[in-house]
Design a protein around this motif. Sequence first.
Motif: not given
Length: 297
Positions: A27-37, A97-112
């Motif tokens: 699976k192709i995964l994306a970690d979205i991490t807030l570094t400010e705000g 809803y992400l606070h500073e320092g939070d990470t949201l992991t989402v699976e993408l539909g990309a094959e590569s």
Amino acid sequence: MPDYAKIFTYEVEGLSYTVSLYEEDGKILADITLTEGSMDVNALYYGDDEFSGTSESLSGPLNLNGTSLEGEKIQWDDAVALSDPGLGSEGDEKETYLHEGDTLTVELGAESLDEVDIFGIRATSTTTEDGSIKAVSDDPEEPVDPVEPTYEKVFFGWEFSETGEPLSGTWILDQEPDPNHYGVTALPEGTEPTFENYLSYYASDTVWGDVDLLEGVAFYETDENGTLQEVFRFDAPEAGFQSTEEVLDAYYAALDAYEAESGTDGADLLAALSIDMDPEAEATAEEFSEADDYEFV
């Protein structure tokens, strides 16, 4: 931590984040991490750098209409809806809803991972002047594996004196002396002398080192004058170590502390060995230099 392959960044006044992509179990995964705000992530968009074909779009407030890159309208290959705008009754406890320092992991539909060269985020309730963003990031960073410091000698100490001198334990060298008259313990030939490899060898059936006996671990190098010097050390917790994983975690914590104090990163660790050695420490190092040809047991 995942083995990230691409890292996108986005920064405006009051808000910044990273999007780190990696592959796991196909699976192709994306970690979205807030570094400010903070922000409410409502939708994700991504695509390659070839703007051809029909652009994917989500309806209503989740659209990313009007986004462009270097003056060219972006053609998005896929879009992922995550939540409707508005925090509602959940408030800042809303899952997206992400606070500073939070990470949201989402699976993408990309094959590569090669299919993702541009990344977009539609977010509301943001700490920006407008209160929402239609963000576009390109030119992702490809992380470089960190350089692990290597060591000439490591002492796995079972007992230290009140002044910190090693009393009993196991010395392990990076290379076996030739000739090895005293049977000094050394890493197997061709083994990179990182601490992880030292620890693995110490706990192996060859050395039979027990981690629960450890009072501390000390690291040594020979400076330009041929004097053996202690680089740094770390101590066991009050209850002792229960596993090699605990020892390794303590090592990295000590290394981080050393680097923060000295302003030196792991790759440049050995360059700092001969700086500001006091006479007492140098004398102690010389004593241990004379003890190179035997092992404490």
